[in-house]
Design an enzyme around this catalytic site. Sequence first.
Site, PDB file in Angstrom:
ATOM      1  N   GLU C  62       0.811  -1.217   0.000  1.00 23.91           N
ATOM      2  CA  GLU C  62       0.000   0.000   0.000  1.00 23.91           C
ATOM      3  C   GLU C  62       0.843   1.265   0.000  1.00 23.91           C
ATOM      4  O   GLU C  62       0.460   2.273  -0.614  1.00 23.91           O
ATOM      5  CB  GLU C  62      -0.950   0.008   1.197  1.00 23.91           C
ATOM      6  CG  GLU C  62      -2.142  -0.940   1.050  1.00 23.91           C
ATOM      7  CD  GLU C  62      -1.807  -2.409   1.251  1.00 23.91           C
ATOM      8  OE1 GLU C  62      -0.680  -2.707   1.709  1.00 23.91           O
ATOM      9  OE2 GLU C  62      -2.646  -3.273   0.962  1.00 23.91           O
ATOM     10  N   HIS C 131     -11.199  -5.274   8.249  1.00 22.90           N
ATOM     11  CA  HIS C 131     -11.673  -4.919   6.910  1.00 22.90           C
ATOM     12  C   HIS C 131     -12.648  -3.737   6.948  1.00 22.90           C
ATOM     13  O   HIS C 131     -12.826  -3.074   5.937  1.00 22.90           O
ATOM     14  CB  HIS C 131     -12.377  -6.109   6.245  1.00 22.90           C
ATOM     15  CG  HIS C 131     -11.433  -7.126   5.683  1.00 22.90           C
ATOM     16  ND1 HIS C 131     -10.755  -8.034   6.460  1.00 22.90           N
ATOM     17  CD2 HIS C 131     -11.020  -7.357   4.414  1.00 22.90           C
ATOM     18  CE1 HIS C 131      -9.993  -8.793   5.684  1.00 22.90           C
ATOM     19  NE2 HIS C 131     -10.128  -8.398   4.448  1.00 22.90           N
TER      20      HIS C 131
HETATM   21  C1  LIG Z   1      -2.602  -4.889   3.997  1.00 24.39           C
HETATM   22  C2  LIG Z   1      -3.556  -5.680   3.208  1.00 24.39           C
HETATM   23  N1  LIG Z   1      -3.680  -5.427   1.906  1.00 24.39           N
HETATM   24  C3  LIG Z   1      -4.565  -6.135   1.174  1.00 24.39           C
HETATM   25  C4  LIG Z   1      -5.322  -7.120   1.733  1.00 24.39           C
HETATM   26  C5  LIG Z   1      -6.306  -7.931   0.909  1.00 24.39           C
HETATM   27  N2  LIG Z   1      -5.763  -9.257   0.750  1.00 24.39           N
HETATM   28  C6  LIG Z   1      -6.107 -10.264   1.563  1.00 24.39           C
HETATM   29  S1  LIG Z   1      -5.260 -11.660   1.241  1.00 24.39           S
HETATM   30  C7  LIG Z   1      -4.435 -10.930  -0.028  1.00 24.39           C
HETATM   31  C8  LIG Z   1      -3.441 -11.691  -0.830  1.00 24.39           C
HETATM   32  C9  LIG Z   1      -2.337 -12.137   0.014  1.00 24.39           C
HETATM   33  O1  LIG Z   1      -1.533 -12.981  -0.733  1.00 24.39           O
HETATM   34  P1  LIG Z   1      -0.526 -13.958  -0.012  1.00 24.39           P
HETATM   35  O2  LIG Z   1       0.258 -13.192   0.987  1.00 24.39           O
HETATM   36  O3  LIG Z   1       0.241 -14.661  -1.052  1.00 24.39           O
HETATM   37  O4  LIG Z   1      -1.431 -14.942   0.816  1.00 24.39           O
HETATM   38  P2  LIG Z   1      -2.444 -16.037   0.272  1.00 24.39           P
HETATM   39  O5  LIG Z   1      -3.787 -15.393   0.228  1.00 24.39           O
HETATM   40  O6  LIG Z   1      -1.991 -16.483  -1.049  1.00 24.39           O
HETATM   41  O7  LIG Z   1      -2.401 -17.126   1.269  1.00 24.39           O
HETATM   42  C10 LIG Z   1      -4.803  -9.615  -0.171  1.00 24.39           C
HETATM   43  C11 LIG Z   1      -4.255  -8.696  -1.173  1.00 24.39           C
HETATM   44  C12 LIG Z   1      -5.166  -7.338   3.100  1.00 24.39           C
HETATM   45  N3  LIG Z   1      -5.900  -8.229   3.765  1.00 24.39           N
HETATM   46  N4  LIG Z   1      -4.253  -6.624   3.810  1.00 24.39           N
END
Ligand SMILES: Cc1ncc(C[n+]2csc(CCOP(=O)(O)OP(=O)(O)O)c2C)c(N)n1
Lengths: 320, 320, 325, 325
Positions: C62, C131
């Site tokens: 972000e 959220h």
């Molecule tokens: C700071 C933040 N930005 C965006 C999100 C929305 N979000 C939730 S999970 C995710 C993807 C995360 O990817 P990864 O770290 O690879 O974990 P995975 O879901 O693949 O287990 C995002 C962008 C969030 N929860 N927190």
Amino acid sequence: MTIPKDKMLEMLHFLMLSRRFEEALTDLCRIEGKIPGMMILCTGQEAVGVGMVAALRPEDVIITNHRSHAHLLTKGADPKVLMAEIYGKRTGCNKGKSGTLHLALPEIGAPCTSTVVGAGPPIAVGRAFAQQYRNEPGITVCFVGDGATGEGSFHEALNLASLWRLPVIFVCENNRYAGAQRQEEHTRIENIADRAAGYRMPGVVVDGNDAMSVYTTALDARARAAAGEGPTLIECKTYRWRGHGESDPQLYQPKEEIAAWRALCPVARMRDAVRARGLISAEDLKAMEARVETLVQEAIRFAEESPYPEPHEALEDVYA
Amino acid sequence: MTIPKDKMLEMLHFLMLSRRFEEALTDLCRIEGKIPGMMILCTGQEAVGVGMVAALRPEDVIITNHRSHAHLLTKGADPKVLMAEIYGKRTGCNKGKSGTLHLALPEIGAPCTSTVVGAGPPIAVGRAFAQQYRNEPGITVCFVGDGATGEGSFHEALNLASLWRLPVIFVCENNRYAGAQRQEEHTRIENIADRAAGYRMPGVVVDGNDAMSVYTTALDARARAAAGEGPTLIECKTYRWRGHGESDPQLYQPKEEIAAWRALCPVARMRDAVRARGLISAEDLKAMEARVETLVQEAIRFAEESPYPEPHEALEDVYA
Amino acid sequence: MPQLTMGQALNQALKEEMTRDDTVFLAGEGVGVSIHDNPMLPTAGLLKDFGPRRVRDTPVSEAAIAGLAVGAAEAGLKPVVEIMFNPFFTLASDMIVNHAAKLRYLSGGKSTFPLVVRIKSGAGFGAGCQHSHNLEAWAAHCPGLKVIMPATAADAKGLLKSAIRDPNPVVFFEDMMLYFAPGPVPEGEHLVPIGQADVKRPGRDVTVVTWSRMLGVAFKAAEQLAGEGIDVEILDLRTLVPLDRAAILASVRKTGRLVVLHEATRTGGFAGEVAAVVMEQAFESLKAPLRRVTGPDIPVPASPPLERFYIPDAEQLVKAIRGIL
Amino acid sequence: MPQLTMGQALNQALKEEMTRDDTVFLAGEGVGVSIHDNPMLPTAGLLKDFGPRRVRDTPVSEAAIAGLAVGAAEAGLKPVVEIMFNPFFTLASDMIVNHAAKLRYLSGGKSTFPLVVRIKSGAGFGAGCQHSHNLEAWAAHCPGLKVIMPATAADAKGLLKSAIRDPNPVVFFEDMMLYFAPGPVPEGEHLVPIGQADVKRPGRDVTVVTWSRMLGVAFKAAEQLAGEGIDVEILDLRTLVPLDRAAILASVRKTGRLVVLHEATRTGGFAGEVAAVVMEQAFESLKAPLRRVTGPDIPVPASPPLERFYIPDAEQLVKAIRGIL
Ligand SMILES: Cc1ncc(C[n+]2csc(CCOP(=O)(O)OP(=O)(O)O)c2C)c(N)n1
Ligand SMILES: Cc1ncc(C[n+]2csc(CCOP(=O)(O)OP(=O)(O)O)c2C)c(N)n1
Ligand SMILES: [Mg+2]
Ligand SMILES: [Mg+2]
């Protein structure tokens, strides 16, 4: 590579100018009430900014930080408007709003000096993105300290810059300290440049007290960036002769360490190189010194004679 | 190293339990109004959590993220209180306040599940710091996704953990996607583990679909951490069978890719290994499956029969 | 007039501005390739329409997303970046608050930062407090930013278009529940000026000042009270900064009574600013104490009955209004 | 009673609490080895006294510093971490707002997060808006946090000690200009309860609600007005959350007039909360409109005359008070 004579003399000029400009500041800020705020100098590390910026073109952009004087002077800042801004005068480059810490000169491609440590890299990414987006020939250079590489924003920016192959160079001006913390007190790695691998980006270590090395390294990185090959992280090893700011008594900096690095003076080094190569006569060197001195004295006079802004001017320039 | 029979069976149990727990959730969240909020599953990646946590001791702590079910079940979470919390019931481990995204079970050493991507590492640093500060035998394990390693907080935490040689293991559960972005769309590096070098920390890549490999790698890293030798970054290569959440139609995941990874099922792999080594009879395996099924059905029944919290209970538990 | 949901209206605004102006680009997590396959969402289809040069998916970073906007805006582009959920504003806040908002001032007016940060906001989808956490009051307490939070599909379109054309940094809060709420939306060039509140329902007896999703709650309460002969004026702020003080004061001078309604938590919420403005400038017109109807001072809980308890409803508003009549 | 500056008083509080309780530790940039050699600063000498186990210099990593506090607090330690300048609160805000403040709630009350985030605040040293930007209103708009901002050396000591002993996360704003302002400070066990405002000057005619450095401005104005027979009551909030509503209401019920004075910028500042509370609960007692005396809605400028213009002064306060008498 042989650096052309003009470039050598240009670098010598800016090294001397940066040094004298800051020596004057050291003196001025001892005078109660003359210079407001903090006074943060790059004395001893000038070769990084000078060598780096000397490799740039007018269309290139620099994003600098709290230790910005050599960067800005070499990029073409008028010492007068810098000095006036440092004084807090209305004729300063930012009408007294920024002071020494946020000197902004978009007119010379130095639009942003952030004093939030680590804030430069994401902004540089945005600036370089614009160059890529519009297919412009320019590139962006971002200066950070060694301490700044501990900020999360540094990491996010390098990852994104590499991912998008942006035309940007990250220059880590490693002066061994972040505030009062020595490098080994803020990270366990020895070469900050090694972090580049974590982004699949070239990382280069260079002698930051040698403007010539910085310059040639910068040229290479600039060529890569301009050719669409993406960013480079250049770590320049150097040293902060003075405290973090002028109010810092440097109790944590070993005296011998300071002395050892003073012996590696980047200004003297360039002067010697220029002389040794016979690029300047003793006389011309004197003239150059005199020119520099005139620039600094004129800057001080300009700042002294300029008015402060009227209080209500504080209300201007918030919104466009 | 030969993994003892008990450990093998324990891992198989938790692999099957995690899988069945989530298969049940997949079905339940299709029923309108049954399960509130998002449903984020680790189906297909269970070996990471199971192998990792199986190598821990009761005094060890895990800090997990939005994809937490296998981590928590293996650490000893009662499926009943997990399921009730996922339903939003008062009998849930957090009285319905956290839901599936922030399951917190300090009583089993899983005090923090943050759904803010990248927030785990700094908190894990703090948890591990407390262990070091009090000279406790326990260590801390922090789970992050591949996408999370793009956050600045990940970088800051790894730097600090290494600097202070904290007893912490960072586990990157690389399932190839961050939301809808493939790994190559969020970073240019191939192995996230390579970032460890940027902190002078060992980085290890392991087959994340093989609980046994994860387990033995975890044991080593745990030993290092407990011996005061500092943190390790372990990257477990795995794959997310389902969408980011259950409402994700997976349009961006190639069908063949999913199929290929389904063929590498971590539960089947462990079952085959256990059978091949003659560690369990067909009959006992059946009994194990039945036990798992009972646990899941009991959890569902418990959640179904539990009351929702009274609305005004929302006002409780803000301040201590 | 065509009926569109707010999500579709925002989508239209983005599409129109991107078509009009090549310097407009989008960046954010999943603004191109998304885990959603829903045409109601603001960025749906834009990658297909405008290609990967203009629609940039980013890593989960972000601070870098917001910094990208700051740097690109200084260069003259018009970034429209997305923060996926309001609580993650925190992660972008240094770039937004210390840079987007301040760098123009620090340049002495030389640079402009024409960027838009779209922030998906609001409670109601059961995901809990990491959220759902409405922080519009934070953005409003930061000179240099403009702050918009629309309630209707038409306003969303008209304000987003204005925001993109504004030479200043704009923080644009979008309530996610409203993405699916339909309303009439003018086609084509529909601009709503930034800084103008809108009387969504004229009334005589009491002023309800509100914004974003709470507008629907205000209408519900107003309808109920209308049956009892109580005539509620509903003023939709639409823009928090610059604040349309004149509209607030005009309404309160007419009705003499004020209720401020917002979804964000109470203490330190933007209702306080509205209260202060009225108390400073329309004191003599006031016939009754202020009432605030807001989220309680708790994090947004996940469980359905708890989350419902959190979100202000018409019943509370009706009670508050009755209490000062 | 010994005279100490606020910096020394804070130093004493830290020393006493660290001596009393081994779980208390300090972390931050330069809290141990510092670029300053000034015994007036809160952490001066503590590394020498308590050693590097208890006093931890950190990298320049505000998110990690705050995260360290969150994790360590959950484990039962009592972290006292420092954010060097208020604008950098942004960088720590995800950890403070989405974690320190919420994780107890998210645990259903199982965990506690007894941590203190000390934030150096205030304008007046010419460093401009990236060093001076008072954001106490942000922290106050976040359920789960307690928010303290003391004005005197004695209160600073007593409140910091209480904050360290409090089982909740506390954000403790320290005005840097006050570090050098002396006052009488009780020795040893001096605890000021969190959540109690303090009538610093009783008066009859008008209530000035203020906190932190602006207390001095309030006194200056009060003295001047006393000469004209105007009797100002000064209420020092000391704690913004939990807010001592009873004290505010009692004072306003007595005087019938309210001015709120703070250094932070106006729009969205905490004066709005005070105004709303009064307008809700002491409406009938009010004899005159509210006045706010605050920083203007601009970033803090660097140049001395501009910065002086920014900081509210006694003249403005006197004028505001006269205007409602
Ligand atoms: C700071 C933040 N930005 C965006 C999100 C929305 N979000 C939730 S999970 C995710 C993807 C995360 O990817 P990864 O770290 O690879 O974990 P995975 O879901 O693949 O287990 C995002 C962008 C969030 N929860 N927190
Ligand atoms: C985000 C942030 N944290 C802390 C500070 C205070 N600060 C100013 S400079 C500095 C040290 C930076 O060290 P380094 O990056 O090595 O730069 P140097 O000063 O050595 O040039 C610190 C901690 C700041 N300005 N911004
Ligand atoms: Mg440094
Ligand atoms: Mg992933």
